[in-house]
Motif scaffolding. Structure first.
Motif, PDB file in Angstrom:
ATOM      1  N   VAL A  74      28.034  40.028  32.016  1.00  0.00           N
ATOM      2  CA  VAL A  74      29.257  39.553  32.664  1.00  0.00           C
ATOM      3  C   VAL A  74      30.162  38.986  31.573  1.00  0.00           C
ATOM      4  CG1 VAL A  74      30.242  37.961  34.345  1.00  0.00           C
ATOM      5  CG2 VAL A  74      28.007  39.005  34.783  1.00  0.00           C
ATOM      6  N   SER A  75      31.251  39.674  31.300  1.00  0.00           N
ATOM      7  CA  SER A  75      32.206  39.192  30.303  1.00  0.00           C
ATOM      8  C   SER A  75      33.428  38.631  31.017  1.00  0.00           C
ATOM      9  CB  SER A  75      32.599  40.321  29.345  1.00  0.00           C
ATOM     10  OG  SER A  75      33.363  41.306  30.020  1.00  0.00           O
ATOM     11  N   HIS A  76      34.448  38.295  30.235  1.00  0.00           N
ATOM     12  CA  HIS A  76      35.631  37.666  30.827  1.00  0.00           C
ATOM     13  C   HIS A  76      36.419  38.643  31.692  1.00  0.00           C
ATOM     14  CE1 HIS A  76      38.323  34.325  31.118  1.00  0.00           C
ATOM     15  NE2 HIS A  76      39.357  34.979  30.625  1.00  0.00           N
ATOM     16  N   HIS A  77      36.337  39.928  31.378  1.00  0.00           N
ATOM     17  CA  HIS A  77      37.159  40.907  32.081  1.00  0.00           C
ATOM     18  C   HIS A  77      36.351  41.980  32.818  1.00  0.00           C
ATOM     19  CE1 HIS A  77      40.616  39.253  30.005  1.00  0.00           C
ATOM     20  NE2 HIS A  77      40.010  39.431  28.851  1.00  0.00           N
ATOM     21  N   ALA A  78      35.061  42.129  32.502  1.00  0.00           N
ATOM     22  CA  ALA A  78      34.313  43.264  33.035  1.00  0.00           C
ATOM     23  C   ALA A  78      32.851  42.921  33.239  1.00  0.00           C
ATOM     24  CB  ALA A  78      34.438  44.465  32.087  1.00  0.00           C
ATOM     25  N   ALA A  79      32.196  43.738  34.062  1.00  0.00           N
ATOM     26  CA  ALA A  79      30.741  43.699  34.202  1.00  0.00           C
ATOM     27  C   ALA A  79      30.216  45.033  33.677  1.00  0.00           C
ATOM     28  CB  ALA A  79      30.332  43.509  35.658  1.00  0.00           C
ATOM     29  N   SER A  80      29.305  44.976  32.734  1.00  0.00           N
ATOM     30  CA  SER A  80      28.735  46.176  32.122  1.00  0.00           C
ATOM     31  C   SER A  80      27.266  46.277  32.514  1.00  0.00           C
ATOM     32  CB  SER A  80      28.870  46.120  30.606  1.00  0.00           C
ATOM     33  OG  SER A  80      30.208  45.887  30.231  1.00  0.00           O
ATOM     34  N   VAL A  81      26.846  47.466  32.925  1.00  0.00           N
ATOM     35  CA  VAL A  81      25.487  47.671  33.426  1.00  0.00           C
ATOM     36  C   VAL A  81      24.815  48.800  32.649  1.00  0.00           C
ATOM     37  CG1 VAL A  81      24.057  48.188  35.441  1.00  0.00           C
ATOM     38  CG2 VAL A  81      26.229  46.976  35.742  1.00  0.00           C
ATOM     39  N   VAL A  82      23.570  48.570  32.250  1.00  0.00           N
ATOM     40  CA  VAL A  82      22.718  49.611  31.680  1.00  0.00           C
ATOM     41  C   VAL A  82      21.429  49.645  32.485  1.00  0.00           C
ATOM     42  CG1 VAL A  82      21.372  50.352  29.676  1.00  0.00           C
ATOM     43  CG2 VAL A  82      23.670  49.447  29.355  1.00  0.00           C
ATOM     44  N   ILE A  83      20.998  50.822  32.894  1.00  0.00           N
ATOM     45  CA  ILE A  83      19.729  51.000  33.601  1.00  0.00           C
ATOM     46  C   ILE A  83      18.799  51.796  32.694  1.00  0.00           C
ATOM     47  CG2 ILE A  83      18.568  51.988  35.622  1.00  0.00           C
ATOM     48  CD1 ILE A  83      21.120  51.506  37.211  1.00  0.00           C
ATOM     49  N   THR A  84      17.579  51.295  32.505  1.00  0.00           N
ATOM     50  CA  THR A  84      16.605  51.968  31.650  1.00  0.00           C
ATOM     51  C   THR A  84      15.270  52.096  32.376  1.00  0.00           C
ATOM     52  OG1 THR A  84      15.573  50.023  30.608  1.00  0.00           O
ATOM     53  CG2 THR A  84      17.654  50.794  29.671  1.00  0.00           C
ATOM     54  N   ASP A  85      14.390  52.939  31.802  1.00  0.00           N
ATOM     55  CA  ASP A  85      13.023  52.971  32.291  1.00  0.00           C
ATOM     56  C   ASP A  85      12.236  51.867  31.596  1.00  0.00           C
ATOM     57  OD1 ASP A  85      12.344  53.868  29.751  1.00  0.00           O
ATOM     58  OD2 ASP A  85      11.931  55.934  30.378  1.00  0.00           O
ATOM     59  N   ARG A  94      27.336  51.862  32.921  1.00  0.00           N
ATOM     60  CA  ARG A  94      28.624  51.791  33.638  1.00  0.00           C
ATOM     61  C   ARG A  94      29.344  50.496  33.263  1.00  0.00           C
ATOM     62  NH1 ARG A  94      30.806  55.973  36.876  1.00  0.00           N
ATOM     63  NH2 ARG A  94      32.273  55.069  38.373  1.00  0.00           N
ATOM     64  N   GLU A  95      30.648  50.565  33.100  1.00  0.00           N
ATOM     65  CA  GLU A  95      31.474  49.379  32.909  1.00  0.00           C
ATOM     66  C   GLU A  95      32.483  49.297  34.042  1.00  0.00           C
ATOM     67  OE1 GLU A  95      32.042  47.923  28.541  1.00  0.00           O
ATOM     68  OE2 GLU A  95      32.615  50.035  28.606  1.00  0.00           O
ATOM     69  N   MET A  96      32.654  48.100  34.603  1.00  0.00           N
ATOM     70  CA  MET A  96      33.534  47.921  35.753  1.00  0.00           C
ATOM     71  C   MET A  96      34.428  46.710  35.535  1.00  0.00           C
ATOM     72  SD  MET A  96      32.440  46.910  39.629  1.00  0.00           S
ATOM     73  CE  MET A  96      32.485  45.151  39.197  1.00  0.00           C
ATOM     74  N   ARG A  97      35.711  46.859  35.739  1.00  0.00           N
ATOM     75  CA  ARG A  97      36.630  45.737  35.618  1.00  0.00           C
ATOM     76  C   ARG A  97      36.372  44.726  36.730  1.00  0.00           C
ATOM     77  NH1 ARG A  97      39.226  44.905  31.042  1.00  0.00           N
ATOM     78  NH2 ARG A  97      40.888  43.824  32.169  1.00  0.00           N
ATOM     79  N   LEU A  98      36.428  43.463  36.391  1.00  0.00           N
ATOM     80  CA  LEU A  98      36.234  42.412  37.378  1.00  0.00           C
ATOM     81  C   LEU A  98      37.546  42.098  38.078  1.00  0.00           C
ATOM     82  CD1 LEU A  98      33.925  39.979  35.373  1.00  0.00           C
ATOM     83  CD2 LEU A  98      33.254  41.490  37.250  1.00  0.00           C
ATOM     84  N   ALA A  99      37.435  41.689  39.338  1.00  0.00           N
ATOM     85  CA  ALA A  99      38.637  41.384  40.123  1.00  0.00           C
ATOM     86  C   ALA A  99      39.364  40.170  39.570  1.00  0.00           C
ATOM     87  CB  ALA A  99      38.251  41.144  41.581  1.00  0.00           C
ATOM     88  N   GLU A 100      38.591  39.189  39.037  1.00  0.00           N
ATOM     89  CA  GLU A 100      39.169  37.970  38.478  1.00  0.00           C
ATOM     90  C   GLU A 100      38.368  37.575  37.248  1.00  0.00           C
ATOM     91  OE1 GLU A 100      39.843  34.809  41.504  1.00  0.00           O
ATOM     92  OE2 GLU A 100      38.920  36.248  42.875  1.00  0.00           O
ATOM     93  N   ASN A 101      38.987  36.747  36.384  1.00  0.00           N
ATOM     94  CA  ASN A 101      38.266  36.245  35.223  1.00  0.00           C
ATOM     95  C   ASN A 101      37.304  35.130  35.595  1.00  0.00           C
ATOM     96  OD1 ASN A 101      39.732  37.997  33.613  1.00  0.00           O
ATOM     97  ND2 ASN A 101      41.302  36.472  33.147  1.00  0.00           N
TER      98      ASN A 101
END
Length: 383
Positions: A74-85, A94-101
């Protein structure tokens, strides 16, 4: 033994016994349980070039299909997700922009769940396929309790964020300060491999630090240790986003640089790139702000060396795209301010990487904690 196997990639039982200081019989018994639980599997160990022909030696390795885990940064502007085995092999990211900071705890949970749903969908998975989720967030975090005392991503203090998330994802959630997870990622994947004592300093919206001592993350008694950005460098100085004054972060974090520039310059700097461009073009105010930030940062680095005497310091984060924090001038200032002895100073390396790599550190944390949970269950069933 499980971590010995993971660190080696593949390893024979006799070598596990040597590494763990256990008898071959004990290793055989325990690894049999791990195989039965589906955590590890046998594989043929590649023969040495000068080895005689014959039956290949059997080795053990982590079974990748044992579990799927996710890591979220969880960063100031985005949520970044990595899925591994379970081996750490990336399945999807996946990287997704957050609605608010900065948002309420409930809203942040919504955003984290949305990012996980998007990542799972991209990988052809369901949220229920995950065995654990590691989450890195800036702020004061008690990892043992999954509890956030304070975070720049939250509008409230003292949030039981792990419990709130677990109630919605129905699998274990493992929360930690994001800089700790960068340190874990560096230890496993990056510049800290095969180094048992090093420090990672992250510089982005704020300033963080992860400490690895004897191969383990140091968090402090309350989970509030290693808050490098909130060490004081100026009595009654600039206001920090934590609410106190004089913190290092209040002179080095990107919000602090922009605040100072926009208060003292006719130029309206919308982002950090604008400030650096102005300094490069010779604007005096912009240059002086970055120069002061470099001096403050050098002072902080010197304090870290004087307190911990690490073998390596790794600088990481978005602002490390610019050299004002690791220029020869800054490193020379650091050298002048550390305790002088007739021995080499710690090496300073720069390793800039994006949020997806931070998220990969969160997956490494999730793998470690899922392993611990599974081994404890095995021990309880054996008892």
């Amino acid at each position: 033994m499980l971590e010995t196997i993971r660190a080696a990639g593949r390893i024979a039982r006799i070598d596990i016994a040597k590494a763990a200081g256990a008898s071959p019989a004990t290793v055989t018994a325990i690894t049999s349980e791990l195989i039965a639980a589906g955590l590890i599997e046998e594989c043929a160990d590649p023969p040495l070039q000068d080895a005689k022909r014959g039956r290949p030696r059997v080795a053990l390795k982590i079974r990748g299909g044992a579990h799927l885990v996710a890591g979220v940064k969880v960063s100031h502007h985005a949520a970044s997700v990595v899925i591994t085995d379970f081996e750490g092999t990336e399945i999807t990211a996946r990287e997704m922009r957050l609605a608010e900071n900065r948002m309420t705890p409930a809203k942040l949970c919504d955003e984290i769940l949305r990012s996980l749903d998007e990542a799972c969908a991209a990988g052809g998975l369901a949220l229920g396929d995950l065995s654990g989720i590691g989450i890195g967030i800036a702020g004061l975090v008690d990892a043992r309790r999954n509890f956030v005392y304070w975070s720049s991503s939250l509008r409230e203090r003292n949030v039981d964020l792990g419990r709130m998330l677990e109630a919605r994802v129905h699998c274990p959630v493992f929360l930690d300060n994001d800089a700790n997870l960068v340190a874990k990622a560096e230890h496993i994947f990056g510049e800290g491999r095969n180094v048992d004592n090093f420090i990672v300093i992250t510089v982005e919206h704020g300033v963080g630090m992860g400490i690895v001592l004897d191969g383990r993350i140091y968090r402090g008694v309350r989970g509030c240790g290693a808050e490098f950005g909130h060490t004081k460098v100026q009595l009654e100085g600039a206001l920090c986003q934590c609410g106190q004054r004089g913190c290092l972060e209040a002179y080095v974090g990107d919000y602090a640089l922009l605040r100072e520039a926009n208060l003292n310059s006719e130029t309206d700097h919308k982002d950090i790139d604008s400030l650096f461009a102005a300094a490069g073009a010779g604007e005096e105010i912009a240059g002086s702000i970055l120069d002061r930030a470099g001096r403050m940062f050098a002072m902080g680095l010197a304090n870290v060396v004087n307190i911990f005497d690490p073998s390596l310091i790794i600088l990481s984060g978005a602002q490390l795209n610019y050299d004002f924090l690791y220029s020869d001038k800054v490193i020379d200032q650091m050298k002048r301010w550390i305790v002088q002895v007739d021995a080499p100073i710690p090496e300073v390396k720069v390793h800039g990487w994006g949020d997806l790599m931070w998220a990969k550190g969160a997956t490494a944390y999730a793998i470690e904690e899922v392993s611990n949970l599974t081994v404890r269950e095995l021990a309880a069933n054996a008892g």
